[in-house]
Design a protein around this motif. Structure first.
Motif, PDB file in Angstrom:
ATOM      1  N   VAL A  79       0.827  -1.212   0.000  1.00  0.00           N
ATOM      2  CA  VAL A  79       0.000   0.000   0.000  1.00  0.00           C
ATOM      3  C   VAL A  79       0.863   1.265   0.000  1.00  0.00           C
ATOM      4  CG1 VAL A  79      -1.706   1.277   1.363  1.00  0.00           C
ATOM      5  CG2 VAL A  79      -1.981  -1.173   1.016  1.00  0.00           C
ATOM      6  N   GLU A  80       2.079   1.181   0.507  1.00  0.00           N
ATOM      7  CA  GLU A  80       2.972   2.344   0.500  1.00  0.00           C
ATOM      8  C   GLU A  80       3.471   2.678  -0.900  1.00  0.00           C
ATOM      9  OE1 GLU A  80       6.134   1.307   3.182  1.00  0.00           O
ATOM     10  OE2 GLU A  80       4.822   1.388   4.931  1.00  0.00           O
ATOM     11  N   TYR A  81       3.698   1.701  -1.743  1.00  0.00           N
ATOM     12  CA  TYR A  81       4.364   1.926  -3.020  1.00  0.00           C
ATOM     13  C   TYR A  81       3.472   1.860  -4.253  1.00  0.00           C
ATOM     14  CZ  TYR A  81       8.769   1.726  -0.523  1.00  0.00           C
ATOM     15  OH  TYR A  81       9.797   1.988   0.328  1.00  0.00           O
ATOM     16  N   VAL A  82       2.550   0.940  -4.301  1.00  0.00           N
ATOM     17  CA  VAL A  82       1.793   0.689  -5.532  1.00  0.00           C
ATOM     18  C   VAL A  82       0.893   1.863  -5.943  1.00  0.00           C
ATOM     19  CG1 VAL A  82       0.050  -0.800  -6.597  1.00  0.00           C
ATOM     20  CG2 VAL A  82       2.012  -1.799  -5.399  1.00  0.00           C
ATOM     21  N   PRO A  83       0.150   2.488  -5.033  1.00  0.00           N
ATOM     22  CA  PRO A  83      -0.697   3.596  -5.487  1.00  0.00           C
ATOM     23  C   PRO A  83       0.090   4.722  -6.160  1.00  0.00           C
ATOM     24  CG  PRO A  83      -1.419   2.865  -3.336  1.00  0.00           C
ATOM     25  CD  PRO A  83      -0.116   2.165  -3.622  1.00  0.00           C
ATOM     26  N   LEU A  84       1.225   5.104  -5.607  1.00  0.00           N
ATOM     27  CA  LEU A  84       2.041   6.149  -6.213  1.00  0.00           C
ATOM     28  C   LEU A  84       2.484   5.739  -7.616  1.00  0.00           C
ATOM     29  CD1 LEU A  84       3.671   8.776  -6.244  1.00  0.00           C
ATOM     30  CD2 LEU A  84       5.501   7.537  -5.049  1.00  0.00           C
ATOM     31  N   ALA A  85       2.933   4.512  -7.763  1.00  0.00           N
ATOM     32  CA  ALA A  85       3.388   4.042  -9.072  1.00  0.00           C
ATOM     33  C   ALA A  85       2.246   4.043 -10.088  1.00  0.00           C
ATOM     34  CB  ALA A  85       4.000   2.649  -8.953  1.00  0.00           C
ATOM     35  N   LEU A  86       1.040   3.643  -9.670  1.00  0.00           N
ATOM     36  CA  LEU A  86      -0.091   3.634 -10.603  1.00  0.00           C
ATOM     37  C   LEU A  86      -0.497   5.055 -10.998  1.00  0.00           C
ATOM     38  CD1 LEU A  86      -2.327   0.732  -9.268  1.00  0.00           C
ATOM     39  CD2 LEU A  86      -0.992   0.801 -11.380  1.00  0.00           C
ATOM     40  N   VAL A  87      -0.437   5.992 -10.068  1.00  0.00           N
ATOM     41  CA  VAL A  87      -0.736   7.387 -10.401  1.00  0.00           C
ATOM     42  C   VAL A  87       0.294   7.909 -11.402  1.00  0.00           C
ATOM     43  CG1 VAL A  87      -0.763   9.745  -9.482  1.00  0.00           C
ATOM     44  CG2 VAL A  87      -2.014   7.942  -8.302  1.00  0.00           C
ATOM     45  N   LEU A  88       1.560   7.638 -11.145  1.00  0.00           N
ATOM     46  CA  LEU A  88       2.608   8.071 -12.079  1.00  0.00           C
ATOM     47  C   LEU A  88       2.429   7.434 -13.454  1.00  0.00           C
ATOM     48  CD1 LEU A  88       5.679   7.961  -9.670  1.00  0.00           C
ATOM     49  CD2 LEU A  88       4.542  10.007 -10.581  1.00  0.00           C
ATOM     50  N   ALA A  89       2.065   6.170 -13.483  1.00  0.00           N
ATOM     51  CA  ALA A  89       1.825   5.493 -14.764  1.00  0.00           C
ATOM     52  C   ALA A  89       0.651   6.145 -15.491  1.00  0.00           C
ATOM     53  CB  ALA A  89       1.559   4.003 -14.543  1.00  0.00           C
ATOM     54  N   GLY A  90      -0.400   6.475 -14.756  1.00  0.00           N
ATOM     55  CA  GLY A  90      -1.550   7.140 -15.368  1.00  0.00           C
ATOM     56  C   GLY A  90      -1.192   8.498 -15.942  1.00  0.00           C
ATOM     57  N   VAL A  91      -0.391   9.275 -15.205  1.00  0.00           N
ATOM     58  CA  VAL A  91       0.052  10.585 -15.700  1.00  0.00           C
ATOM     59  C   VAL A  91       0.877  10.400 -16.972  1.00  0.00           C
ATOM     60  CG1 VAL A  91       1.537  12.571 -15.195  1.00  0.00           C
ATOM     61  CG2 VAL A  91      -0.048  11.727 -13.455  1.00  0.00           C
ATOM     62  N   ALA A  92       1.792   9.454 -16.952  1.00  0.00           N
ATOM     63  CA  ALA A  92       2.623   9.203 -18.129  1.00  0.00           C
ATOM     64  C   ALA A  92       1.768   8.767 -19.315  1.00  0.00           C
ATOM     65  CB  ALA A  92       3.682   8.150 -17.813  1.00  0.00           C
ATOM     66  N   GLU A  93       0.814   7.886 -19.055  1.00  0.00           N
ATOM     67  CA  GLU A  93      -0.035   7.386 -20.147  1.00  0.00           C
ATOM     68  C   GLU A  93      -0.908   8.496 -20.727  1.00  0.00           C
ATOM     69  OE1 GLU A  93      -2.611   3.431 -21.193  1.00  0.00           O
ATOM     70  OE2 GLU A  93      -2.280   3.908 -19.080  1.00  0.00           O
ATOM     71  N   TRP A 144      11.587   5.692 -12.450  1.00  0.00           N
ATOM     72  CA  TRP A 144      11.457   5.709 -13.908  1.00  0.00           C
ATOM     73  C   TRP A 144      10.096   6.292 -14.311  1.00  0.00           C
ATOM     74  CZ3 TRP A 144      13.809   1.222 -17.141  1.00  0.00           C
ATOM     75  CH2 TRP A 144      13.726   1.503 -18.501  1.00  0.00           C
ATOM     76  N   LEU A 145       9.025   5.841 -13.642  1.00  0.00           N
ATOM     77  CA  LEU A 145       7.695   6.366 -13.945  1.00  0.00           C
ATOM     78  C   LEU A 145       7.607   7.856 -13.634  1.00  0.00           C
ATOM     79  CD1 LEU A 145       5.474   3.417 -12.680  1.00  0.00           C
ATOM     80  CD2 LEU A 145       5.634   4.225 -15.051  1.00  0.00           C
ATOM     81  N   GLY A 146       8.235   8.275 -12.542  1.00  0.00           N
ATOM     82  CA  GLY A 146       8.251   9.696 -12.202  1.00  0.00           C
ATOM     83  C   GLY A 146       8.990  10.503 -13.251  1.00  0.00           C
ATOM     84  N   TRP A 147      10.147  10.013 -13.680  1.00  0.00           N
ATOM     85  CA  TRP A 147      10.918  10.687 -14.717  1.00  0.00           C
ATOM     86  C   TRP A 147      10.123  10.732 -16.026  1.00  0.00           C
ATOM     87  CZ3 TRP A 147      12.489   8.789 -19.427  1.00  0.00           C
ATOM     88  CH2 TRP A 147      13.297   9.654 -20.171  1.00  0.00           C
ATOM     89  N   LEU A 148       9.503   9.622 -16.371  1.00  0.00           N
ATOM     90  CA  LEU A 148       8.730   9.549 -17.607  1.00  0.00           C
ATOM     91  C   LEU A 148       7.569  10.544 -17.574  1.00  0.00           C
ATOM     92  CD1 LEU A 148       8.452   8.026 -20.296  1.00  0.00           C
ATOM     93  CD2 LEU A 148       7.104   6.297 -19.071  1.00  0.00           C
ATOM     94  N   SER A 149       6.853  10.593 -16.463  1.00  0.00           N
ATOM     95  CA  SER A 149       5.725  11.526 -16.321  1.00  0.00           C
ATOM     96  C   SER A 149       6.195  12.962 -16.447  1.00  0.00           C
ATOM     97  CB  SER A 149       5.041  11.317 -14.969  1.00  0.00           C
ATOM     98  OG  SER A 149       4.469  10.049 -14.895  1.00  0.00           O
ATOM     99  N   ALA A 150       7.267  13.301 -15.757  1.00  0.00           N
ATOM    100  CA  ALA A 150       7.779  14.675 -15.802  1.00  0.00           C
ATOM    101  C   ALA A 150       8.316  15.022 -17.191  1.00  0.00           C
ATOM    102  CB  ALA A 150       8.883  14.859 -14.752  1.00  0.00           C
ATOM    103  N   SER A 151       9.037  14.108 -17.799  1.00  0.00           N
ATOM    104  CA  SER A 151       9.638  14.406 -19.107  1.00  0.00           C
ATOM    105  C   SER A 151       8.572  14.597 -20.189  1.00  0.00           C
ATOM    106  CB  SER A 151      10.623  13.314 -19.512  1.00  0.00           C
ATOM    107  OG  SER A 151       9.948  12.111 -19.808  1.00  0.00           O
ATOM    108  N   LEU A 152       7.469  13.891 -20.065  1.00  0.00           N
ATOM    109  CA  LEU A 152       6.405  14.030 -21.075  1.00  0.00           C
ATOM    110  C   LEU A 152       5.601  15.319 -20.884  1.00  0.00           C
ATOM    111  CD1 LEU A 152       5.173  10.342 -21.181  1.00  0.00           C
ATOM    112  CD2 LEU A 152       6.284  11.597 -23.054  1.00  0.00           C
ATOM    113  N   THR A 153       5.623  15.880 -19.704  1.00  0.00           N
ATOM    114  CA  THR A 153       4.856  17.089 -19.464  1.00  0.00           C
ATOM    115  C   THR A 153       5.708  18.347 -19.505  1.00  0.00           C
ATOM    116  OG1 THR A 153       5.077  16.803 -17.066  1.00  0.00           O
ATOM    117  CG2 THR A 153       3.098  15.908 -18.099  1.00  0.00           C
TER     118      THR A 153
END
Length: 155
Positions: A79-93, A144-153
């Motif tokens: 619960v500590e890690y997965v929600p953040l990763a899914l939000v970042l994946a959604g932003v990137a997508e 990686w997901l955080g970098w991907l989200s930021a780089s795309l925006t």
């Protein structure tokens, strides 16, 4: 662009929502079963609650082989890690990330969480090889997901 627009969807993140949700519920169920079998309604009987139930692992670290504590920590960690990763994946997508890259990252994250919980925390002294492998893989995927989200925006 409104989020209510027809056709705006997250096919990769949406696909991975099911296995992550199922594994999260599975981990929660293990906590529930451990509570029932050990007759513990609240808490995990950590040393502060019921005397020092820890042991010293072969590497000298304090640990616990208590199934309830291990199940609780595995679920909490998920619960500590997965929600953040899914939000970042959604932003990137939403911002045009390559679907294949997202699928690979989210599949790696799912494998990392299973490694961490089932082949790490659930092993003797919570010291299985899956614990560090799962942690580091989770950290790499999240960054990686955080970098991907930021780089795309931003770029």
């Amino acid at each position: 662009m409104s989020l209510a627009q027809p056709g705006l969807h997250l096919p990769v993140t949406g696909f991975f929502a099911l296995p992550f949700a199922a594994y999260g519920i599975y981990l929660a169920g293990r906590v529930g079963l451990a509570r029932i079998s050990q007759k513990v309604l609240l808490g995990d009987r950590t040393p502060q609650q019921s005397g020092d139930g820890t042991s010293i692992a072969s590497n000298g670290w304090k640990t616990s082989n208590d199934p309830l504590q291990q199940a609780t920590r595995a679920h909490q960690n998920f619960v500590e890690y997965v929600p953040l990763a899914l939000v970042l994946a959604g932003v990137a997508e939403l911002n045009g990330a390559d679907p294949k890259t997202l699928r690979n990252l989210l599949a790696t994250l799912l494998a990392a969480r299973v490694l961490h919980a089932d082949f790490g925390l659930r092993q003797r002294d919570a010291h299985g090889i899956g614990r560090p492998l799962g942690f580091y893989a989770t950290a790499v995927v999240t960054v990686w997901l955080g970098w991907l989200s930021a780089s795309l925006t931003w770029f």
